[in-house]
Design a protein around this motif. Sequence first.
Motif, PDB file in Angstrom:
ATOM      1  N   PRO A  96       4.166   3.010   1.066  1.00  0.00           N
ATOM      2  CA  PRO A  96       5.394   2.701   1.807  1.00  0.00           C
ATOM      3  C   PRO A  96       5.647   1.195   1.909  1.00  0.00           C
ATOM      4  CG  PRO A  96       4.048   4.306   2.982  1.00  0.00           C
ATOM      5  CD  PRO A  96       3.208   3.764   1.885  1.00  0.00           C
ATOM      6  N   ALA A  97       6.939   0.828   1.839  1.00  0.00           N
ATOM      7  CA  ALA A  97       7.332  -0.561   2.043  1.00  0.00           C
ATOM      8  C   ALA A  97       7.246  -0.895   3.527  1.00  0.00           C
ATOM      9  CB  ALA A  97       8.743  -0.790   1.517  1.00  0.00           C
ATOM     10  N   ALA A  98       7.297  -2.204   3.837  1.00  0.00           N
ATOM     11  CA  ALA A  98       7.208  -2.637   5.229  1.00  0.00           C
ATOM     12  C   ALA A  98       8.406  -2.149   6.043  1.00  0.00           C
ATOM     13  CB  ALA A  98       7.098  -4.158   5.286  1.00  0.00           C
ATOM     14  N   PHE A  99       9.578  -2.014   5.383  1.00  0.00           N
ATOM     15  CA  PHE A  99      10.774  -1.578   6.092  1.00  0.00           C
ATOM     16  C   PHE A  99      11.466  -0.482   5.275  1.00  0.00           C
ATOM     17  CE2 PHE A  99      10.063  -6.049   7.106  1.00  0.00           C
ATOM     18  CZ  PHE A  99       9.961  -5.991   8.484  1.00  0.00           C
ATOM     19  N   GLY A 100      11.993   0.512   5.954  1.00  0.00           N
ATOM     20  CA  GLY A 100      12.720   1.576   5.282  1.00  0.00           C
ATOM     21  C   GLY A 100      11.800   2.636   4.705  1.00  0.00           C
ATOM     22  N   ASN A 101      12.403   3.732   4.299  1.00  0.00           N
ATOM     23  CA  ASN A 101      11.644   4.841   3.716  1.00  0.00           C
ATOM     24  C   ASN A 101      11.600   4.700   2.195  1.00  0.00           C
ATOM     25  OD1 ASN A 101      11.209   6.037   6.259  1.00  0.00           O
ATOM     26  ND2 ASN A 101      13.237   6.995   6.188  1.00  0.00           N
ATOM     27  N   VAL A 102      10.952   3.653   1.740  1.00  0.00           N
ATOM     28  CA  VAL A 102      10.872   3.338   0.314  1.00  0.00           C
ATOM     29  C   VAL A 102       9.409   3.347  -0.108  1.00  0.00           C
ATOM     30  CG1 VAL A 102      11.389   1.636  -1.467  1.00  0.00           C
ATOM     31  CG2 VAL A 102      12.944   1.921   0.473  1.00  0.00           C
ATOM     32  N   TYR A 113     -15.480  -2.453 -11.673  1.00  0.00           N
ATOM     33  CA  TYR A 113     -15.424  -1.817 -10.361  1.00  0.00           C
ATOM     34  C   TYR A 113     -14.020  -1.267 -10.110  1.00  0.00           C
ATOM     35  CZ  TYR A 113     -13.128  -6.153  -8.964  1.00  0.00           C
ATOM     36  OH  TYR A 113     -12.257  -7.217  -8.889  1.00  0.00           O
ATOM     37  N   GLN A 114     -13.959  -0.361  -9.153  1.00  0.00           N
ATOM     38  CA  GLN A 114     -12.681   0.147  -8.671  1.00  0.00           C
ATOM     39  C   GLN A 114     -12.781   0.373  -7.170  1.00  0.00           C
ATOM     40  OE1 GLN A 114     -10.103   3.282 -10.572  1.00  0.00           O
ATOM     41  NE2 GLN A 114     -10.727   4.499  -8.788  1.00  0.00           N
ATOM     42  N   MET A 115     -11.762  -0.071  -6.454  1.00  0.00           N
ATOM     43  CA  MET A 115     -11.662   0.170  -5.014  1.00  0.00           C
ATOM     44  C   MET A 115     -10.329   0.857  -4.747  1.00  0.00           C
ATOM     45  SD  MET A 115     -10.247  -0.723  -1.875  1.00  0.00           S
ATOM     46  CE  MET A 115      -9.602  -2.387  -1.918  1.00  0.00           C
ATOM     47  N   ARG A 116     -10.371   1.925  -3.989  1.00  0.00           N
ATOM     48  CA  ARG A 116      -9.160   2.676  -3.656  1.00  0.00           C
ATOM     49  C   ARG A 116      -9.076   2.798  -2.138  1.00  0.00           C
ATOM     50  NH1 ARG A 116      -6.830   8.175  -6.439  1.00  0.00           N
ATOM     51  NH2 ARG A 116      -5.749   9.023  -4.621  1.00  0.00           N
ATOM     52  N   ARG A 117      -7.903   2.469  -1.587  1.00  0.00           N
ATOM     53  CA  ARG A 117      -7.746   2.389  -0.137  1.00  0.00           C
ATOM     54  C   ARG A 117      -6.428   3.024   0.273  1.00  0.00           C
ATOM     55  NH1 ARG A 117      -6.213  -2.856   2.917  1.00  0.00           N
ATOM     56  NH2 ARG A 117      -7.196  -2.684   4.950  1.00  0.00           N
ATOM     57  N   GLN A 118      -6.442   3.833   1.315  1.00  0.00           N
ATOM     58  CA  GLN A 118      -5.238   4.510   1.767  1.00  0.00           C
ATOM     59  C   GLN A 118      -4.230   3.525   2.355  1.00  0.00           C
ATOM     60  OE1 GLN A 118      -7.307   7.177   4.483  1.00  0.00           O
ATOM     61  NE2 GLN A 118      -6.709   8.948   3.246  1.00  0.00           N
ATOM     62  N   THR A 119      -2.939   3.815   2.167  1.00  0.00           N
ATOM     63  CA  THR A 119      -1.873   3.085   2.851  1.00  0.00           C
ATOM     64  C   THR A 119      -1.139   4.062   3.766  1.00  0.00           C
ATOM     65  OG1 THR A 119      -0.456   3.448   0.917  1.00  0.00           O
ATOM     66  CG2 THR A 119      -1.596   1.348   1.052  1.00  0.00           C
ATOM     67  N   PHE A 120      -0.153   3.573   4.540  1.00  0.00           N
ATOM     68  CA  PHE A 120       0.424   4.402   5.593  1.00  0.00           C
ATOM     69  C   PHE A 120       1.846   3.968   5.910  1.00  0.00           C
ATOM     70  CE2 PHE A 120      -2.183   0.991   7.270  1.00  0.00           C
ATOM     71  CZ  PHE A 120      -1.283   0.307   8.060  1.00  0.00           C
ATOM     72  N   TRP A 121       2.596   4.890   6.509  1.00  0.00           N
ATOM     73  CA  TRP A 121       3.914   4.572   7.059  1.00  0.00           C
ATOM     74  C   TRP A 121       3.734   3.731   8.318  1.00  0.00           C
ATOM     75  CZ3 TRP A 121       7.909   5.405   4.057  1.00  0.00           C
ATOM     76  CH2 TRP A 121       7.903   6.472   3.155  1.00  0.00           C
ATOM     77  N   ARG A 122       4.383   2.586   8.386  1.00  0.00           N
ATOM     78  CA  ARG A 122       4.169   1.683   9.518  1.00  0.00           C
ATOM     79  C   ARG A 122       4.811   2.186  10.807  1.00  0.00           C
ATOM     80  NH1 ARG A 122       1.670  -2.802   7.942  1.00  0.00           N
ATOM     81  NH2 ARG A 122       1.692  -3.310   5.722  1.00  0.00           N
ATOM     82  N   ASN A 123       5.851   3.003  10.700  1.00  0.00           N
ATOM     83  CA  ASN A 123       6.506   3.479  11.931  1.00  0.00           C
ATOM     84  C   ASN A 123       5.797   4.668  12.555  1.00  0.00           C
ATOM     85  OD1 ASN A 123       7.179   5.055   9.750  1.00  0.00           O
ATOM     86  ND2 ASN A 123       9.276   5.448  10.437  1.00  0.00           N
ATOM     87  N   THR A 124       5.022   5.427  11.758  1.00  0.00           N
ATOM     88  CA  THR A 124       4.330   6.602  12.296  1.00  0.00           C
ATOM     89  C   THR A 124       2.811   6.510  12.200  1.00  0.00           C
ATOM     90  OG1 THR A 124       4.348   7.792  10.184  1.00  0.00           O
ATOM     91  CG2 THR A 124       6.297   8.014  11.610  1.00  0.00           C
ATOM     92  N   GLY A 125       2.327   5.695  11.300  1.00  0.00           N
ATOM     93  CA  GLY A 125       0.884   5.592  11.114  1.00  0.00           C
ATOM     94  C   GLY A 125       0.301   6.681  10.235  1.00  0.00           C
ATOM     95  N   GLU A 126       1.147   7.562   9.682  1.00  0.00           N
ATOM     96  CA  GLU A 126       0.656   8.631   8.820  1.00  0.00           C
ATOM     97  C   GLU A 126       0.315   8.080   7.436  1.00  0.00           C
ATOM     98  OE1 GLU A 126       0.042  11.738   9.703  1.00  0.00           O
ATOM     99  OE2 GLU A 126       0.665  11.264  11.752  1.00  0.00           O
ATOM    100  N   HIS A 127      -0.769   8.560   6.858  1.00  0.00           N
ATOM    101  CA  HIS A 127      -1.196   8.095   5.549  1.00  0.00           C
ATOM    102  C   HIS A 127      -0.203   8.522   4.464  1.00  0.00           C
ATOM    103  CE1 HIS A 127      -5.566   8.038   7.181  1.00  0.00           C
ATOM    104  NE2 HIS A 127      -4.981   6.878   7.349  1.00  0.00           N
ATOM    105  N   GLN A 128       0.035   7.606   3.537  1.00  0.00           N
ATOM    106  CA  GLN A 128       0.916   7.878   2.411  1.00  0.00           C
ATOM    107  C   GLN A 128       0.565   6.914   1.276  1.00  0.00           C
ATOM    108  OE1 GLN A 128       3.406   9.999   1.342  1.00  0.00           O
ATOM    109  NE2 GLN A 128       3.236   8.776  -0.530  1.00  0.00           N
ATOM    110  N   GLY A 129       0.155   7.430   0.136  1.00  0.00           N
ATOM    111  CA  GLY A 129      -0.141   6.586  -1.007  1.00  0.00           C
ATOM    112  C   GLY A 129      -1.422   5.793  -0.828  1.00  0.00           C
ATOM    113  N   TYR A 130      -1.632   4.866  -1.734  1.00  0.00           N
ATOM    114  CA  TYR A 130      -2.855   4.061  -1.694  1.00  0.00           C
ATOM    115  C   TYR A 130      -2.692   2.794  -2.517  1.00  0.00           C
ATOM    116  CZ  TYR A 130      -3.692   6.396  -6.201  1.00  0.00           C
ATOM    117  OH  TYR A 130      -3.573   6.879  -7.478  1.00  0.00           O
ATOM    118  N   GLU A 131      -3.576   1.855  -2.288  1.00  0.00           N
ATOM    119  CA  GLU A 131      -3.680   0.681  -3.147  1.00  0.00           C
ATOM    120  C   GLU A 131      -4.978   0.783  -3.941  1.00  0.00           C
ATOM    121  OE1 GLU A 131      -4.391  -3.164  -1.308  1.00  0.00           O
ATOM    122  OE2 GLU A 131      -4.737  -2.181   0.622  1.00  0.00           O
TER     123      GLU A 131
END
Length: 209
Positions: A124-130, A71-89
């Motif tokens: 995105p990391a939990a803190f900073g633009n990383v 199986y494969q599951m793909r899920r969007q991740t996001f910038w925590r300060n703006t809520g905009e989608h960026q990357g995925y797990e």
Amino acid sequence: NRMNESRFSPMFMAAWSPTQDFVVYGNYLEDLEPGSMDDDTGAVTKPRVSRQVELGVRKNWGNIVTSANIYQMRRQTFWRNTGEHQGYERVRGLELNAYANLMNKTLRPYLGLSFIRHQLIDSPAAFGNVLLNGDQVSSPRFIAKAGVEWDTPFLQGLTLNAGLQHYGKSRQAVNKDFMFPSYTVVDLGAKYQHRINETQNLTVRLGVE
């Protein structure tokens, strides 16, 4: 803050049985998950889409049933300060399972093995633009489960059970510098069922982990 979003989320399933005791199956589904609120900024993340695909086989050997699936599951991740989608797990895995009904169906052992790769990709990391690329924290690569249930012949209604779950090592950081050790959980238990009358049953359970 409020957000309202709708989306058509399809789901497809199919199974093919070339013989009475053998099945090949597959499924695909998409899901729209609600967003969450950042406690520090109050920003609400956008709903995110997850996609999952699975292929598997199942074989009945009489009193023993085996199965395997990928199986494969793909899920969007996001910038925590703006809520905009960026990357995925992304989670990819292989599962192998077997269970049986033995001794006139009074003994029921099972065994399961899972091989898992849970990764963050440009997330995105939990803190900073990383942006993070690597293994998801505290997600083991290997899980093994085994157990058995036994309907005892010396006391009608009494079932004894035992289980073992082993979790392999996992990452403590995405950059792979630190590891959590593997660990094993052992369960022992008993269940007693007694028929009080035609409409009522009493069930008593005891478990130790």
